[in-house]
Design a protein around this motif. Structure first.
Motif, PDB file in Angstrom:
ATOM      1  N   UNK A   1       0.721  -1.116   0.053  1.00 19.09           N
ATOM      2  CA  UNK A   1      -0.110  -0.049  -0.034  1.00 19.09           C
ATOM      3  C   UNK A   1       1.007   1.285  -0.071  1.00 19.09           C
ATOM      4  N   UNK A   2       1.865   1.240   0.694  1.00 17.58           N
ATOM      5  CA  UNK A   2       2.898   2.468   1.038  1.00 17.58           C
ATOM      6  C   UNK A   2       4.055   2.441  -0.098  1.00 17.58           C
ATOM      7  N   UNK A   3       4.696   1.294  -0.269  1.00 23.20           N
ATOM      8  CA  UNK A   3       5.880   1.249  -1.084  1.00 23.20           C
ATOM      9  C   UNK A   3       5.599   1.060  -2.336  1.00 23.20           C
ATOM     10  N   UNK A   4       4.337   0.584  -2.673  1.00 26.58           N
ATOM     11  CA  UNK A   4       4.245   0.263  -4.283  1.00 26.58           C
ATOM     12  C   UNK A   4       5.008  -0.609  -4.864  1.00 26.58           C
ATOM     13  N   UNK A   5       5.463  -1.433  -4.232  1.00 22.19           N
ATOM     14  CA  UNK A   5       6.532  -2.537  -4.934  1.00 22.19           C
ATOM     15  C   UNK A   5       5.670  -3.361  -5.902  1.00 22.19           C
ATOM     16  N   UNK A   6       6.345  -4.115  -6.936  1.00 21.17           N
ATOM     17  CA  UNK A   6       5.566  -4.902  -7.916  1.00 21.17           C
ATOM     18  C   UNK A   6       5.558  -6.286  -7.352  1.00 21.17           C
ATOM     19  N   UNK A   7       6.478  -6.763  -6.104  1.00 20.74           N
ATOM     20  CA  UNK A   7       6.282  -8.095  -5.687  1.00 20.74           C
ATOM     21  C   UNK A   7       6.959  -8.278  -4.638  1.00 20.74           C
ATOM     22  N   UNK A   8       6.900  -9.384  -3.861  1.00 17.19           N
ATOM     23  CA  UNK A   8       7.830  -9.719  -2.445  1.00 17.19           C
ATOM     24  C   UNK A   8       8.463 -11.138  -2.851  1.00 17.19           C
ATOM     25  N   UNK A   9       9.643 -11.094  -2.395  1.00 14.51           N
ATOM     26  CA  UNK A   9      10.582 -12.298  -2.276  1.00 14.51           C
ATOM     27  C   UNK A   9      10.504 -12.723  -0.901  1.00 14.51           C
ATOM     28  N   UNK A  10       9.764 -13.891  -0.740  1.00 18.39           N
ATOM     29  CA  UNK A  10       9.527 -14.469   0.736  1.00 18.39           C
ATOM     30  C   UNK A  10      10.579 -15.567   0.970  1.00 18.39           C
ATOM     31  N   UNK A  11      11.052 -15.453   2.043  1.00 19.56           N
ATOM     32  CA  UNK A  11      12.018 -16.359   2.568  1.00 19.56           C
ATOM     33  C   UNK A  11      13.469 -16.467   2.202  1.00 19.56           C
ATOM     34  N   UNK A  12      13.937 -15.089   1.996  1.00 16.23           N
ATOM     35  CA  UNK A  12      15.241 -14.926   1.664  1.00 16.23           C
ATOM     36  C   UNK A  12      16.163 -14.912   2.821  1.00 16.23           C
ATOM     37  N   UNK A  13      17.418 -14.177   2.593  1.00 15.73           N
ATOM     38  CA  UNK A  13      18.218 -13.939   3.450  1.00 15.73           C
ATOM     39  C   UNK A  13      17.469 -12.880   4.470  1.00 15.73           C
ATOM     40  N   UNK A  14      16.846 -12.007   4.032  1.00 14.19           N
ATOM     41  CA  UNK A  14      16.403 -10.830   4.689  1.00 14.19           C
ATOM     42  C   UNK A  14      15.401 -11.385   5.470  1.00 14.19           C
ATOM     43  N   UNK A  15      14.576 -12.428   5.144  1.00 12.37           N
ATOM     44  CA  UNK A  15      13.562 -13.024   5.879  1.00 12.37           C
ATOM     45  C   UNK A  15      14.262 -13.865   7.121  1.00 12.37           C
ATOM     46  N   UNK A  16      15.512 -14.062   7.277  1.00 12.54           N
ATOM     47  CA  UNK A  16      16.308 -14.674   8.381  1.00 12.54           C
ATOM     48  C   UNK A  16      15.840 -16.226   8.042  1.00 12.54           C
ATOM     49  N   UNK A  17      15.515 -16.520   6.907  1.00 16.37           N
ATOM     50  CA  UNK A  17      15.252 -17.733   6.494  1.00 16.37           C
ATOM     51  C   UNK A  17      15.931 -18.997   7.072  1.00 16.37           C
ATOM     52  N   UNK A  18      17.094 -18.713   6.822  1.00 19.01           N
ATOM     53  CA  UNK A  18      18.035 -19.991   7.139  1.00 19.01           C
ATOM     54  C   UNK A  18      18.313 -20.271   8.487  1.00 19.01           C
ATOM     55  N   UNK A  19      17.630 -19.593   9.277  1.00 22.18           N
ATOM     56  CA  UNK A  19      17.543 -19.880  10.831  1.00 22.18           C
ATOM     57  C   UNK A  19      16.341 -20.523  11.156  1.00 22.18           C
ATOM     58  N   UNK A  20      15.422 -20.755  10.311  1.00 24.07           N
ATOM     59  CA  UNK A  20      13.961 -21.577  10.419  1.00 24.07           C
ATOM     60  C   UNK A  20      13.770 -22.769  10.384  1.00 24.07           C
ATOM     61  N   UNK A  21      12.857 -23.174  11.101  1.00 23.61           N
ATOM     62  CA  UNK A  21      12.443 -24.625  10.914  1.00 23.61           C
ATOM     63  C   UNK A  21      11.440 -24.715   9.537  1.00 23.61           C
ATOM     64  N   UNK A  22      11.447 -26.094   8.977  1.00 19.81           N
ATOM     65  CA  UNK A  22      10.613 -26.114   7.824  1.00 19.81           C
ATOM     66  C   UNK A  22       9.124 -25.538   8.100  1.00 19.81           C
ATOM     67  N   UNK A  23       8.633 -25.902   9.329  1.00 25.24           N
ATOM     68  CA  UNK A  23       7.173 -25.468   9.744  1.00 25.24           C
ATOM     69  C   UNK A  23       7.241 -24.030   9.694  1.00 25.24           C
ATOM     70  N   UNK A  24       7.970 -23.397  10.186  1.00 25.12           N
ATOM     71  CA  UNK A  24       8.035 -21.862  10.288  1.00 25.12           C
ATOM     72  C   UNK A  24       7.934 -21.312   8.982  1.00 25.12           C
ATOM     73  N   UNK A  25       8.774 -21.857   8.073  1.00 29.80           N
ATOM     74  CA  UNK A  25       8.899 -21.322   6.569  1.00 29.80           C
ATOM     75  C   UNK A  25       7.541 -21.514   5.986  1.00 29.80           C
ATOM     76  N   UNK A  26       7.006 -22.580   6.179  1.00 27.89           N
ATOM     77  CA  UNK A  26       5.454 -22.769   5.793  1.00 27.89           C
ATOM     78  C   UNK A  26       4.738 -21.877   6.205  1.00 27.89           C
ATOM     79  N   UNK A  27       4.742 -21.607   7.509  1.00 28.87           N
ATOM     80  CA  UNK A  27       3.820 -20.785   8.253  1.00 28.87           C
ATOM     81  C   UNK A  27       3.755 -19.345   7.561  1.00 28.87           C
ATOM     82  N   UNK A  28       5.095 -18.816   7.257  1.00 28.76           N
ATOM     83  CA  UNK A  28       5.444 -17.385   6.566  1.00 28.76           C
ATOM     84  C   UNK A  28       4.713 -17.461   5.259  1.00 28.76           C
TER      85      UNK A  28
END
Ligand code: NGF
Length: 287
Positions: free
Chosen positions: A32-59
């Motif tokens: 709504x505010x940034x107006x980006x064209x898309x989202x990259x979910x589960x990347x380094x920024x999402x701290x993804x490599x520290x998470x369990x499989x179940x948590x990744x699915x939840x996100x």
């Protein structure tokens, strides 16, 4: 699959669980505010490599539910464990993610053929489009042009998240593969990436400066490079402070100062220092 994609942060509670309310707020802010064209979910920024499989699915699930079909969604599913990567890939595909992305397998010094076979298995098992996540600075995997050539010819590979400052390689690749998508991964030089024919960018700082990245992207289309450089330079004043005090921590603090619950960091990341908070406050007028 063109334009500006935010590498989504993940807000956590103090105990390391997902802060769902915060995550939904961050998603809304990006759309709504940034107006980006898309989202990259589960990347380094999402701290993804520290998470369990179940948590990744939840996100993946919360984000898809919040976004619907409003913007494009890419799920980063890469994992050293191929069974986990496949399961996540199928899960995100069933949820309706527009494409998958997988980091090149890291830690062990895999041969190129091993990496190629990893992608082949992943692609065959999930059947979705695949964007190769190349980030040599973190993985140590730096494909040559010839290796990229082989990878880009695998079925369903639609492009590369190119987090590298090798502009010659980027230019050569886009020239050889005009139909593939190259999304640039370093926010502080995204203008240069777009000038060198990247199709857009994926980055962490777009959680709070996505509007500026979209403006740069549009100005490049209009060939207004000087104006775009002005915005890039302003962004870099902010990114400089972020890099000094922790990029993800600073993004969460900026969101908090904007009234959005960016949540806590996932252990073993530490929270932003007191000095970092002071410095971030000082740059808020630039954001
Ligand atoms: O965080 C890193 C590590 N790079 C990101 C981005 O390439 C990572 C970049 O935005 C990403 O997209 C992902 O979450 O997978 C930087 O944070 C930014 O340029 C500041 O240096 O290299």
């Amino acid at each position: 699959m063109k334009g500006i994609f935010t590498a989504l942060i993940t807000p956590f509670h103090g105990d390391g669980k997902i802060n769902e309310k915060g995550l939904r707020q961050v998603v809304r802010h990006n759309i709504d505010k940034m107006g980006v064209h898309g989202l990259y979910v589960g990347g380094s920024t999402g701290e993804n490599f520290l998470l369990s499989k179940e948590t990744k699915k939840e996100i993946f699930s919360i984000v898809k539910e919040e976004v619907g079909t409003q913007v494009k969604l890419i799920a980063q599913i890469g994992s050293l464990n191929i069974e986990e990567a496949i399961e996540l890939g199928k899960y995100a595909t069933d949820l309706g993610y527009d494409a998958l992305s997988s980091v090149t397998p890291y830690y062990y010094k895999f041969s190129f053929n091993e990496i190629k076979n990893y992608y082949l298995q992943l692609i065959e098992a999930t059947g979705n489009k695949m964007i190769i996540y190349s980030i040599p600075v973190l993985t140590g995997v730096n494909f040559s042009l010839g290796e990229f050539d082989q990878i880009l010819n695998l079925p369903n590979v639609i492009g590369v998240k190119f987090t590298d400052s090798d502009f010659v390689k980027l230019e050569r690749l886009k020239r050889l593969y005009p139909e593939k998508t190259f999304l640039f991964g370093f926010d502080e030089i995204m203008l240069a990436g777009c000038v060198f024919n990247a199709d857009g960018a994926i980055g962490s700082t777009y959680n709070v400066m996505g509007d500026k990245a979209v403006a740069i992207y549009n100005l490049v289309q209009e060939e207004k490079i000087k104006e775009a450089m002005e915005i890039q330079s302003n962004m870099n004043q902010v990114i400089e402070v972020m890099i000094q005090h922790g990029v993800y921590q600073s993004i969460k603090e900026i969101l908090k100062l904007k009234g959005i619950d960016g949540g806590h960091m996932k252990f073993p990341f530490s929270e932003l220092s007191g000095e970092g908070k002071e410095e971030v406050k000082k740059i808020m007028e630039l954001i």
